[in-house]
Design an enzyme around this catalytic site. Structure first.
Site, PDB file in Angstrom:
ATOM      1  N   ASP A 198      -2.756   2.342  -6.198  1.00  0.00           N
ATOM      2  CA  ASP A 198      -1.615   2.348  -5.272  1.00  0.00           C
ATOM      3  C   ASP A 198      -1.615   1.176  -4.302  1.00  0.00           C
ATOM      4  O   ASP A 198      -0.951   1.238  -3.272  1.00  0.00           O
ATOM      5  CB  ASP A 198      -1.606   3.659  -4.482  1.00  0.00           C
ATOM      6  CG  ASP A 198      -2.816   3.809  -3.569  1.00  0.00           C
ATOM      7  OD1 ASP A 198      -3.874   3.255  -3.899  1.00  0.00           O
ATOM      8  OD2 ASP A 198      -2.695   4.477  -2.531  1.00  0.00           O
ATOM      9  N   GLU A 199      -2.303   0.108  -4.639  1.00  0.00           N
ATOM     10  CA  GLU A 199      -2.468  -0.971  -3.671  1.00  0.00           C
ATOM     11  C   GLU A 199      -2.648  -2.295  -4.402  1.00  0.00           C
ATOM     12  O   GLU A 199      -3.360  -2.363  -5.402  1.00  0.00           O
ATOM     13  CB  GLU A 199      -3.694  -0.670  -2.810  1.00  0.00           C
ATOM     14  CG  GLU A 199      -4.001  -1.662  -1.726  1.00  0.00           C
ATOM     15  CD  GLU A 199      -5.272  -1.295  -0.967  1.00  0.00           C
ATOM     16  OE1 GLU A 199      -5.567  -1.989   0.016  1.00  0.00           O
ATOM     17  OE2 GLU A 199      -5.972  -0.341  -1.372  1.00  0.00           O
ATOM     18  N   ASP A 216       0.858  -1.174   0.000  1.00  0.00           N
ATOM     19  CA  ASP A 216       0.000   0.000   0.000  1.00  0.00           C
ATOM     20  C   ASP A 216       0.900   1.233   0.000  1.00  0.00           C
ATOM     21  O   ASP A 216       1.673   1.444   0.943  1.00  0.00           O
ATOM     22  CB  ASP A 216      -0.905  -0.017   1.237  1.00  0.00           C
ATOM     23  CG  ASP A 216      -1.990   1.043   1.196  1.00  0.00           C
ATOM     24  OD1 ASP A 216      -2.162   1.685   0.143  1.00  0.00           O
ATOM     25  OD2 ASP A 216      -2.667   1.239   2.218  1.00  0.00           O
TER      26      ASP A 216
END
Length: 372
Positions: free
Chosen positions: A110-111, A15
């Protein structure tokens, strides 16, 4: 913690730390070490997309109104952001993930989850693999990432949140029981605001309290999700990392420049949102059978209304008429509206299953997109 003969995978959850804000602080030195909010202006009824860690002690968080963020921290710097730049950085990060393993399940820009039980780097330790991934992300992008490492997705994700920013937390089988017992109830998968309030009313604040409820009682309280809570409380999660994860919705929403009361004033907004959704569907030859209207009122209460069509369609007039009916129903109370959204789902393309009006369709998987 007993694993019920569950195969122990090596799962990493990565993350990125305050992704949008961190990119802007990287690229604009004047923003570094400042409370930064990426999103709409406080004066244009915008919403916080994300904020820097310097802004978080003020209680600012994503999805908060920009005005409320300004009220809490008047010295915060507000910028609109650059989604194309964020997508490009995301591609760089995802390339690193795929260099390591084919089993990558992105959750957002983003993860992602990675299964590194077997990996291209032939690194036998998931912890060492996570360290190398974080090093390469920083070397390539100048950004930090937090990682959780464990034997299933639930524990890996909970671990990645444990020591942010720029943290690495490893939950081995012998640590799992103590970790789950201490885990705040809000960090369990599937616990939102409403569910948390129900747990609060039961006096359950952590995983240790959750373990005291039988599976039968949890199912009585939370239906099918009760089975999930029961297993999570024991550190169990059989879900594999799925690179072919189905995405089944396409949506667009907007915060209005001023609250609206009348349906005739809201319809042009709905039509514009529908146009943007249909442009993408038509480009890809996709039809939808379910259209969803989202309404957020001035007091931030939110409802959704959906209409299921008799046949798959990408006809503007037909879908707009369905949305008009939903809008009239949803706003019948006369309360002012601050946000509207349109989402299409249940996608169909050419194929072998007969649909309405003599046409032929088949169900298709379709990439989930948020067109903000």
């Amino acid at each position: 913690m007993k694993q019920e003969q569950q195969k122990l995978r090596k799962i990493i959850h990565i993350d990125m730390d305050a992704f949008f804000a961190s990119i802007e602080q990287r690229d604009q030195p004047r923003l570094r070490n400042k409370p930064l909010v990426v999103g709409g202006s406080p004066w244009s009824r915008g919403v916080v997309a994300t904020c820097s860690y310097e802004a978080r002690p003020y209680g600012i968080h994503s999805a908060m109104s920009s005005y409320e963020a300004y009220r809490r921290c008047p010295e915060a710097i507000f910028i609109k952001g650059n989604m194309e730049k964020y997508k490009e950085v995301s591609r760089e990060i995802m390339n690193i993930f795929h260099d390591c393993t084919d089993l990558v399940e992105p959750l957002s820009l983003d993860e992602a989850y990675l299964d590194v039980t077997e990996n291209h780097w032939n690194i036998p330790s998931a912890t060492l693999a996570a360290k190398e991934i974080r090093r390469m992300i920083y070397q390539t992008t100048g950004l930090t990432a937090s990682a959780g490492v464990s034997y299933n997705k639930f524990l890996a994700k909970a671990a990645s949140d444990y020591n942010k920013p720029d943290g690495l937390t490893v939950i081995t089988p012998d640590r799992a029981e103590a970790f789950v017992k201490a885990l705040p109830i809000g960090d369990f998968r599937g616990v939102g605001k409403v569910t948390k309030r129900k747990f609060d009313s039961l006096g359950i604040q952590t995983g240790e309290g959750l373990q005291q409820l039988s599976e039968e009682r949890l199912v009585e309280l939370f239906h099918k999700q009760g089975h999930v809570f029961y297993r999570q409380a024991r550190g169990l999660d059989e879900r594999p990392v799925n690179p072919e994860r189905e995405r089944k919705s396409l949506g667009k929403e907007t915060t209005l420049s001023q609250d609206l009361l009348l349906v005739q004033d809201m319809l042009p907004v709905i039509e514009e949102l529908l146009d943007q959704v249909l442009a993408r569907l038509r480009k890809d030859g996709i039809r939808t059978k379910c259209i969803v209207l989202k309404i957020k009122f001035a007091d931030f209460q939110q409802i959704t209304r959906r209409s299921t069509l008799e046949h798959p369609s990408n006809d503007h007039a037909e879908l707009l008429e369905a949305l008009r009916s939903l809008l009239e129903e949803g706003t019948s109370g006369g309360d002012p509206v601050r946000l509207l959204g349109v989402t299409a789902s249940e996608f169909y393309g050419p194929g072998e299953v007969t649909g309405g009006r003599g046409k032929v369709y088949k169900t298709v998987n379709y990439e989930q997109l948020r067109l903000f």
